[in-house]
Write an enzyme that holds these catalytic residues in place. Structure first.
Site, PDB file in Angstrom:
ATOM      1  N   ASP A  93      49.243  16.584 -28.101  1.00  0.00           N
ATOM      2  CA  ASP A  93      49.275  17.967 -27.630  1.00  0.00           C
ATOM      3  C   ASP A  93      48.201  18.096 -26.550  1.00  0.00           C
ATOM      4  O   ASP A  93      47.011  18.068 -26.830  1.00  0.00           O
ATOM      5  CB  ASP A  93      48.985  18.908 -28.814  1.00  0.00           C
ATOM      6  CG  ASP A  93      48.880  20.385 -28.397  1.00  0.00           C
ATOM      7  OD1 ASP A  93      49.024  20.692 -27.199  1.00  0.00           O
ATOM      8  OD2 ASP A  93      48.655  21.219 -29.297  1.00  0.00           O
ATOM      9  N   TRP A 153      44.784  24.133 -33.790  1.00  0.00           N
ATOM     10  CA  TRP A 153      46.105  23.715 -33.298  1.00  0.00           C
ATOM     11  C   TRP A 153      46.587  22.464 -34.017  1.00  0.00           C
ATOM     12  O   TRP A 153      47.774  22.329 -34.313  1.00  0.00           O
ATOM     13  CB  TRP A 153      46.101  23.534 -31.775  1.00  0.00           C
ATOM     14  CG  TRP A 153      45.750  24.820 -31.083  1.00  0.00           C
ATOM     15  CD1 TRP A 153      44.650  25.046 -30.307  1.00  0.00           C
ATOM     16  CD2 TRP A 153      46.471  26.066 -31.115  1.00  0.00           C
ATOM     17  NE1 TRP A 153      44.649  26.353 -29.865  1.00  0.00           N
ATOM     18  CE2 TRP A 153      45.745  26.989 -30.346  1.00  0.00           C
ATOM     19  CE3 TRP A 153      47.654  26.475 -31.728  1.00  0.00           C
ATOM     20  CZ2 TRP A 153      46.166  28.314 -30.158  1.00  0.00           C
ATOM     21  CZ3 TRP A 153      48.078  27.791 -31.546  1.00  0.00           C
ATOM     22  CH2 TRP A 153      47.337  28.695 -30.768  1.00  0.00           C
ATOM     23  N   LYS A 164      48.093  27.264 -20.107  1.00  0.00           N
ATOM     24  CA  LYS A 164      46.678  26.940 -20.071  1.00  0.00           C
ATOM     25  C   LYS A 164      46.286  26.319 -18.726  1.00  0.00           C
ATOM     26  O   LYS A 164      45.209  26.569 -18.237  1.00  0.00           O
ATOM     27  CB  LYS A 164      46.304  25.984 -21.205  1.00  0.00           C
ATOM     28  CG  LYS A 164      46.683  26.481 -22.606  1.00  0.00           C
ATOM     29  CD  LYS A 164      45.620  27.379 -23.216  1.00  0.00           C
ATOM     30  CE  LYS A 164      46.114  28.139 -24.443  1.00  0.00           C
ATOM     31  NZ  LYS A 164      46.719  27.321 -25.477  1.00  0.00           N
TER      32      LYS A 164
HETATM   33  C1  LIG Z   1      47.370  27.418 -26.893  1.00  0.00           C
HETATM   34  C2  LIG Z   1      47.594  26.145 -27.563  1.00  0.00           C
HETATM   35  C3  LIG Z   1      48.741  25.913 -28.358  1.00  0.00           C
HETATM   36  C4  LIG Z   1      49.769  26.989 -28.637  1.00  0.00           C
HETATM   37  O1  LIG Z   1      50.559  27.193 -27.533  1.00  0.00           O
HETATM   38  P1  LIG Z   1      51.781  28.216 -27.552  1.00  0.00           P
HETATM   39  O2  LIG Z   1      52.436  27.895 -26.251  1.00  0.00           O
HETATM   40  O3  LIG Z   1      51.219  29.592 -27.625  1.00  0.00           O
HETATM   41  O4  LIG Z   1      52.644  27.899 -28.709  1.00  0.00           O
HETATM   42  C5  LIG Z   1      48.900  24.674 -28.922  1.00  0.00           C
HETATM   43  N1  LIG Z   1      47.999  23.698 -28.738  1.00  0.00           N
HETATM   44  C6  LIG Z   1      46.889  23.880 -27.996  1.00  0.00           C
HETATM   45  C7  LIG Z   1      45.924  22.750 -27.819  1.00  0.00           C
HETATM   46  C8  LIG Z   1      46.655  25.107 -27.384  1.00  0.00           C
HETATM   47  O5  LIG Z   1      45.548  25.290 -26.647  1.00  0.00           O
END
Ligand SMILES: *Cc1c(COP(=O)(O)O)cnc(C)c1O
Length: 354
Positions: A167, A100, A191
């Protein structure tokens, strides 16, 4: 039988939230209308959005501290570019801790110079770099707090003299941190917060307005702030379910209460991984994620038995990501300690009986 859902994302949500969400799709709070057929400008939905934005700041203890919360679309992946678009004028720093982070770096490179200030790529991202030097004069520093795929988690964040962007998609609302050390936090809902379809963005407003490029309205945080996160039709269902999940968390005592349970779950699985010779952990011990535990089976002849027993016990979603292999048990907020116990029992049985 309801399964033990260890899926990495989209993932488990509280059962009571699911029930309320299902009811609201049929009829929202006795209104005679469904949540998903009312105007997003209706008083009922405006209240839901405001409640969601307020709960997010409240849970993070960021109320009245210059932050705003938005619920946007496009996933965390859209934030990879939106953060750069809004904040990157000349040069930004990124800590590269996994897939990511790499995707975030790739997008940012479209808009300016990107300096990888630290990386764990050479060891297939099995640890979190520490003690690195952050150069002066960066527009911002970007980190990924929890590396969903590799199962590592930043325990301590660097002190910076530039804005700190994070993030937090896979560990938002899971542990206590001083969230005021961050200037921008983003997290895809699916998540730990709700269904896919919305992304929480929490921004300290005073970091905006410093780049010279023209920003398209939909990518411009200021557009969304000025319209209270309702510039265009928001993803009403995803926002509503996220609101219910945040309310569920608040009612149980907020982040301090869930952190205690999350620690118990993590301790339970990691102590089994450490004590049981049939399994070995992937991530460096001090950097282990409390959300996603990555591990391997050391004796391949036992794999079939393990998989079969997991299946029979209703354990779902523990296959590791293809870039790591092995297994990954994701233990987000709504997963119970009992579910982790079920998995750990199978692991220890396997050692005893083979
Ligand atoms: C799943 C995830 C993403 C991507 O998320 P999307 O909503 O599918 O774009 C980005 N960063 C992390 C840490 C993730 O676990």
């Amino acid at each position: 039988m309801k399964k033990h859902n260890f899926s990495a994302g989209p993932c488990i949500l509280p059962q009571e939230v699911m029930k309320k969400a299902a009811d609201a799709v049929v009829e929202l709070d006795g209104s005679g209308l469904s949540l998903i057929e009312i105007s997003h400008r209706s008083a009922a939905f405006v209240e839901i959005m405001e409640n969601a934005r307020s709960l997010a700041l409240e849970l993070l203890d960021l109320k009245d501290k210059g932050y705003v919360a938005l619920f946007l679309q496009g996933g965390a992946s859209m934030q990879f570019l939106a953060t750069a678009y809004n904040l990157l004028e000349r040069k930004a720093g990124y800590v590269n801790t996994g897939t990511w982070s790499l995707k975030a770096i790739k997008e940012a490179r479209l808009y300016g110079e990107v300096l990888e200030v630290a990386s764990s790529q050479e060891q297939n991202f099995n640890f979190i770099p520490k003690g690195y030097i952050i150069p002066k004069g960066l527009d911002y520093l970007h980190l990924t707090s929890n590396n969903t795929i590799f199962g590592t988690q930043v325990k301590e964040f660097p002190k910076t003299d530039c804005p700190l962007v994070c993030d937090m998609s896979s560990d938002i609302f899971s542990r206590q941190l001083d969230f005021s050390q961050f200037d921008l936090i983003y997290a895809g809902a699916q998540k730990n917060m709700g269904p896919a379809g919305t992304t929480l963005v929490v921004i300290k407003e005073d970091i905006l307005g410093k780049v010279t490029r023209k920003i398209p309205s939909m990518l411009d945080y200021k557009t969304h702030i000025s319209k209270d996160s309702m510039f265009n039709t928001p993803p009403v269902f995803a926002v509503y379910v996220s609101m219910l999940t945040m309310q569920w968390l608040k009612d149980m005592g907020g982040i301090p209460a869930i952190e205690e349970i999350n620690e118990k779950k993590a301790n339970l699985i990691y102590s089994e991984i450490d004590l049981n010779p049939v399994f070995s952990g992937f991530a460096a011990k001090e950097d282990r994620s409390h959300m996603n535990a990555t591990f391997n089976i050391t004796d391949d002849t036992l794999k079939e038995t393990f998989d079969k027993q997991c299946k029979e016990a209703g354990i779902n979603g523990i296959n590791g990501h293809r870039s790591v292999g092995g297994y990954r048990a994701s233990m987000y907020n709504a997963l119970s300690l009992e579910s982790v116990g079920t998995l750990v029992d199978i692991m220890s049985e396997l050692e005893r009986k083979g």
